[in-house]
Scaffold this active site. Structure first.
Site, PDB file in Angstrom:
ATOM      1  N   ARG A 141       0.840  -1.204   0.000  1.00  0.00           N
ATOM      2  CA  ARG A 141       0.000   0.000   0.000  1.00  0.00           C
ATOM      3  C   ARG A 141       0.868   1.245   0.000  1.00  0.00           C
ATOM      4  O   ARG A 141       0.857   2.039  -0.916  1.00  0.00           O
ATOM      5  CB  ARG A 141      -0.916  -0.018   1.228  1.00  0.00           C
ATOM      6  CG  ARG A 141      -1.649   1.300   1.461  1.00  0.00           C
ATOM      7  CD  ARG A 141      -2.852   1.132   2.345  1.00  0.00           C
ATOM      8  NE  ARG A 141      -3.769   0.170   1.774  1.00  0.00           N
ATOM      9  CZ  ARG A 141      -4.617  -0.587   2.494  1.00  0.00           C
ATOM     10  NH1 ARG A 141      -4.655  -0.468   3.794  1.00  0.00           N
ATOM     11  NH2 ARG A 141      -5.427  -1.435   1.907  1.00  0.00           N
ATOM     12  N   TYR A 142       1.653   1.441   1.044  1.00  0.00           N
ATOM     13  CA  TYR A 142       2.559   2.590   1.092  1.00  0.00           C
ATOM     14  C   TYR A 142       3.777   2.239   0.234  1.00  0.00           C
ATOM     15  O   TYR A 142       4.206   1.091   0.180  1.00  0.00           O
ATOM     16  CB  TYR A 142       2.989   2.872   2.533  1.00  0.00           C
ATOM     17  CG  TYR A 142       1.826   3.050   3.489  1.00  0.00           C
ATOM     18  CD1 TYR A 142       1.124   4.253   3.537  1.00  0.00           C
ATOM     19  CD2 TYR A 142       1.418   2.027   4.322  1.00  0.00           C
ATOM     20  CE1 TYR A 142       0.057   4.420   4.406  1.00  0.00           C
ATOM     21  CE2 TYR A 142       0.360   2.187   5.194  1.00  0.00           C
ATOM     22  CZ  TYR A 142      -0.326   3.386   5.235  1.00  0.00           C
ATOM     23  OH  TYR A 142      -1.376   3.541   6.091  1.00  0.00           O
ATOM     24  N   ARG A 145       6.759   0.374   2.022  1.00  0.00           N
ATOM     25  CA  ARG A 145       6.471  -0.707   2.963  1.00  0.00           C
ATOM     26  C   ARG A 145       5.597  -1.772   2.320  1.00  0.00           C
ATOM     27  O   ARG A 145       4.776  -1.458   1.457  1.00  0.00           O
ATOM     28  CB  ARG A 145       5.686  -0.156   4.170  1.00  0.00           C
ATOM     29  CG  ARG A 145       6.539   0.457   5.242  1.00  0.00           C
ATOM     30  CD  ARG A 145       5.760   1.512   6.007  1.00  0.00           C
ATOM     31  NE  ARG A 145       5.724   2.756   5.263  1.00  0.00           N
ATOM     32  CZ  ARG A 145       4.959   3.802   5.551  1.00  0.00           C
ATOM     33  NH1 ARG A 145       4.151   3.747   6.582  1.00  0.00           N
ATOM     34  NH2 ARG A 145       5.003   4.897   4.828  1.00  0.00           N
ATOM     35  N   CYS A 154      -3.496 -17.880  14.756  1.00  0.00           N
ATOM     36  CA  CYS A 154      -3.101 -17.166  15.980  1.00  0.00           C
ATOM     37  C   CYS A 154      -3.306 -18.145  17.126  1.00  0.00           C
ATOM     38  O   CYS A 154      -4.162 -19.030  17.042  1.00  0.00           O
ATOM     39  CB  CYS A 154      -3.975 -15.945  16.221  1.00  0.00           C
ATOM     40  SG  CYS A 154      -3.970 -14.802  14.843  1.00  0.00           S
ATOM     41  N   CYS A 158      -8.547 -12.885  18.785  1.00  0.00           N
ATOM     42  CA  CYS A 158      -9.109 -11.692  19.426  1.00  0.00           C
ATOM     43  C   CYS A 158     -10.494 -11.453  18.830  1.00  0.00           C
ATOM     44  O   CYS A 158     -10.648 -11.467  17.597  1.00  0.00           O
ATOM     45  CB  CYS A 158      -8.230 -10.486  19.144  1.00  0.00           C
ATOM     46  SG  CYS A 158      -6.498 -10.783  19.508  1.00  0.00           S
ATOM     47  N   CYS A 161     -10.609  -8.652  16.182  1.00  0.00           N
ATOM     48  CA  CYS A 161      -9.590  -8.727  15.113  1.00  0.00           C
ATOM     49  C   CYS A 161     -10.044  -8.029  13.828  1.00  0.00           C
ATOM     50  O   CYS A 161     -11.168  -8.206  13.371  1.00  0.00           O
ATOM     51  CB  CYS A 161      -9.286 -10.185  14.809  1.00  0.00           C
ATOM     52  SG  CYS A 161      -8.073 -10.372  13.492  1.00  0.00           S
ATOM     53  N   ARG A 163      -8.722  -8.699  10.993  1.00  0.00           N
ATOM     54  CA  ARG A 163      -8.645  -9.688   9.902  1.00  0.00           C
ATOM     55  C   ARG A 163      -9.494 -10.906  10.239  1.00  0.00           C
ATOM     56  O   ARG A 163      -9.094 -12.043  10.013  1.00  0.00           O
ATOM     57  CB  ARG A 163      -7.191 -10.087   9.625  1.00  0.00           C
ATOM     58  CG  ARG A 163      -6.349  -8.935   9.148  1.00  0.00           C
ATOM     59  CD  ARG A 163      -5.142  -9.357   8.324  1.00  0.00           C
ATOM     60  NE  ARG A 163      -4.381  -8.172   7.967  1.00  0.00           N
ATOM     61  CZ  ARG A 163      -3.197  -7.856   8.488  1.00  0.00           C
ATOM     62  NH1 ARG A 163      -2.609  -8.669   9.353  1.00  0.00           N
ATOM     63  NH2 ARG A 163      -2.596  -6.741   8.134  1.00  0.00           N
ATOM     64  N   ASP A 322     -11.332  -0.760  13.756  1.00  0.00           N
ATOM     65  CA  ASP A 322     -11.684  -0.686  12.334  1.00  0.00           C
ATOM     66  C   ASP A 322     -13.161  -0.996  12.081  1.00  0.00           C
ATOM     67  O   ASP A 322     -13.826  -1.627  12.906  1.00  0.00           O
ATOM     68  CB  ASP A 322     -10.823  -1.668  11.531  1.00  0.00           C
ATOM     69  CG  ASP A 322      -9.386  -1.194  11.430  1.00  0.00           C
ATOM     70  OD1 ASP A 322      -9.166   0.024  11.450  1.00  0.00           O
ATOM     71  OD2 ASP A 322      -8.484  -2.052  11.335  1.00  0.00           O
ATOM     72  N   ASP A 359      -7.302   3.898  10.829  1.00  0.00           N
ATOM     73  CA  ASP A 359      -6.954   3.269   9.552  1.00  0.00           C
ATOM     74  C   ASP A 359      -8.211   3.402   8.697  1.00  0.00           C
ATOM     75  O   ASP A 359      -9.217   2.740   8.949  1.00  0.00           O
ATOM     76  CB  ASP A 359      -6.551   1.798   9.771  1.00  0.00           C
ATOM     77  CG  ASP A 359      -5.408   1.399   8.860  1.00  0.00           C
ATOM     78  OD1 ASP A 359      -5.243   2.064   7.817  1.00  0.00           O
ATOM     79  OD2 ASP A 359      -4.697   0.433   9.175  1.00  0.00           O
ATOM     80  N   LYS A 366      -3.452   5.215   7.233  1.00  0.00           N
ATOM     81  CA  LYS A 366      -3.602   5.709   8.607  1.00  0.00           C
ATOM     82  C   LYS A 366      -3.653   7.236   8.633  1.00  0.00           C
ATOM     83  O   LYS A 366      -2.824   7.899   8.017  1.00  0.00           O
ATOM     84  CB  LYS A 366      -2.433   5.236   9.462  1.00  0.00           C
ATOM     85  CG  LYS A 366      -2.373   3.731   9.611  1.00  0.00           C
ATOM     86  CD  LYS A 366      -1.182   3.313  10.446  1.00  0.00           C
ATOM     87  CE  LYS A 366      -0.956   1.830  10.332  1.00  0.00           C
ATOM     88  NZ  LYS A 366      -0.436   1.413   9.008  1.00  0.00           N
TER      89      LYS A 366
END
Ligand code: SF4
Length: 451
Positions: A141-142, A145, A154, A158, A161, A163, A322, A359, A366
């Site tokens: 994206r950036y 990076r 995981c 969470c 999450c 994702r 998000d 985000d 961000k």
């Protein structure tokens, strides 16, 4: 959707997934198979073995009930856990202090019926990561990076999450073939200097599997920095073994960003895990997610940030939750984050203050948000205010054009921000603040000669 974590590859699949666990039927050790509560017994000789922790995760609503018989579960929870996977390590489950969502660890790990209720504006991929994947499993994206989704697994899923569309839907890790494709892309794109290895949680991978990925990325001459995004120090700190840190040290510079959300997670074990990484020369940052009913309290956030610094972890981001499906009950208004930022400034060390970011939807990236510290401006002066409400005039550079330097007539208004903006008054200081009172006391104690 192809996240590239499937183990399928259009070229060849010369290796099976590096670590793959079936979702519903993870094997359990013999000594724990008879009785779930023994999983939460810290006296178990295997407690500090991270692979034992993975094998003995709580993976179903039934197992949850067996571990916590006092828990009252609604029937919809089975539906929730089918839609969004459930996994809690024995270690993380042992941090639960009360069996309802007033407990932050409970709230972040135990499925909630609200996960099934989504307003229409929520998306499964609100950051549109799938649209920024030139190679499956690599988000670019950036400009400088890129992010590698190294696994969908995981150790603890969470509930908040971002994702949820990927994490735990199948527990597989990146294939050797996909690593080659990502390597090739990075070689062809030398503008990428910083590669973030994320997932899922990359520290659920076996050390040799993770090393194969690190080796491939580090061999790209233009990649300067590797970052690992992991919640493992929080939810399974025994994973931070000397075998792991010794391996990571070979691929420096490596940074680790972890994800503490509440002071209750800052246990001696978690602090020791962070210490082991830092002692290996790996700087650590923390990305907290602002969560309703977990950490949406300014003083609690101050405690968390101070605790992180003591653990040698820099509070890096405070993320607005998000716009992802299944997490509406965790979202706070943007003003809550601003209120927290207002509270932190002046009360904790600047080192302990994270950047509050949203985000943004549609892959906008961000956006940092701060309370407004500029009260007013004129061509000659800017009025700044501090955390106490003190307003100061900051003179602009002396050298300026004639028009910029033209005098401004004073209309004789009562003293206020306008006079500060034009340099007629250098500060407006609220009377009665803690600091002005202390200053007055110091001044009163001084001998006359010092005045
Ligand atoms: S550790 Fe990260 S990727 Fe895994 S469930 Fe938690 S937030 Fe999602």
């Amino acid at each position: 959707m192809d996240t590239g974590i499937t183990g399928e590859c259009p070229i060849t699949l010369d290796e099976p997934p590096l670590l793959s666990q079936p979702r519903a039927a993870a094997p359990r050790d013999a000594e724990t198979s008879g009785s779930f509560p023994s999983r939460l017994d810290k006296a178990n000789p295997k407690w500090n073995d991270w692979k034992w922790q993975v094998r003995n995760r709580i993976r179903s609503v039934g197992a949850l009930q067996e571990c916590f018989p006092e828990l009252s579960l609604s029937s919809s929870l089975i539906e929730v856990a089918e839609k969004y996977p459930l996994a809690i390590t024995p270690y993380y489950a042992s941090l639960i202090r009360r069996m309802d969502d007033l407990d932050p660890v409970f709230r972040m790990s135990v499925p909630q019926a609200q996960e099934l209720t989504d307003p229409p504006f929520l998306r499964s991929d609100p950051l549109e990561e799938e649209s920024d994947m030139p190679v499956p499993g690599l988000v670019h994206r950036y400009r400088d990076r890129a992010l590698v989704m190294a696994t969908t697994m995981c150790s603890m899923y969470c509930r908040h999450c971002t994702r949820k569309r990927v994490a735990g839907t199948r527990e597989v890790t990146i294939s050797a073939c996909r690593i080659r494709q990502i390597h090739e892309y990075l070689v062809q794109h030398p503008e990428v200097k910083d590669v973030i290895i994320s997932g899922g949680d990359p520290l659920t991978m076996d050390t040799p599997a993770l090393e194969r990925l690190l080796e491939a990325i580090r061999s790209v001459p233009s990649v300067e920095l590797i970052r690992l995004g992991t919640r493992t120090p929080v939810v399974m700190p025994m994973r931070i073994t000397s075998e792991l840190t010794t391996m990571l040290k070979k691929y420096q510079p490596i940074w680790v960003n972890t994800h503490f959300n509440h002071p209750q997670e800052l246990t001696p074990e978690a602090i020791a895990a962070c210490g082991a990484l830092v002692d290996a020369g790996i700087p650590m940052g923390n990305q907290t997610v602002l969560l309703r009913g977990v950490n949406d309290d300014p003083e609690l956030m101050a405690q968390l940030c101070r605790g992180l610094l003591r653990a040698r972890v820099k509070p890096y981001y405070l993320f607005q939750c998000d716009l992802v499906r299944g997490v509406e009950h965790f979202r706070t208004p943007l003003t809550k984050g601003l209120e927290i930022m207002e509270y932190l400034r002046g009360r904790v060390s600047g080192l302990a203050i994270p950047t509050f970011v949203v985000d943004t939807p549609h892959g906008g990236g961000k956006v940092p948000l701060l309370p407004n510290y500029i009260v007013s401006t004129s061509p000659t002066h800017t009025v700044l205010r501090n955390f106490e409400g003190m307003m100061m005039s900051y003179p602009e550079p002396h050298y300026r054009t004639e028009a910029e330097a033209a005098p401004v007539s004073d209309c004789g208004a009562a003293r206020g921000v306008w006079q500060v903006a034009n340099g007629r008054v250098s500060a407006l200081i609220p009377a009665g603040s803690e600091r002005t009172t202390r200053r007055a006391r110091i001044q009163a104690r001084r001998p006359m000669a010092d005045v």
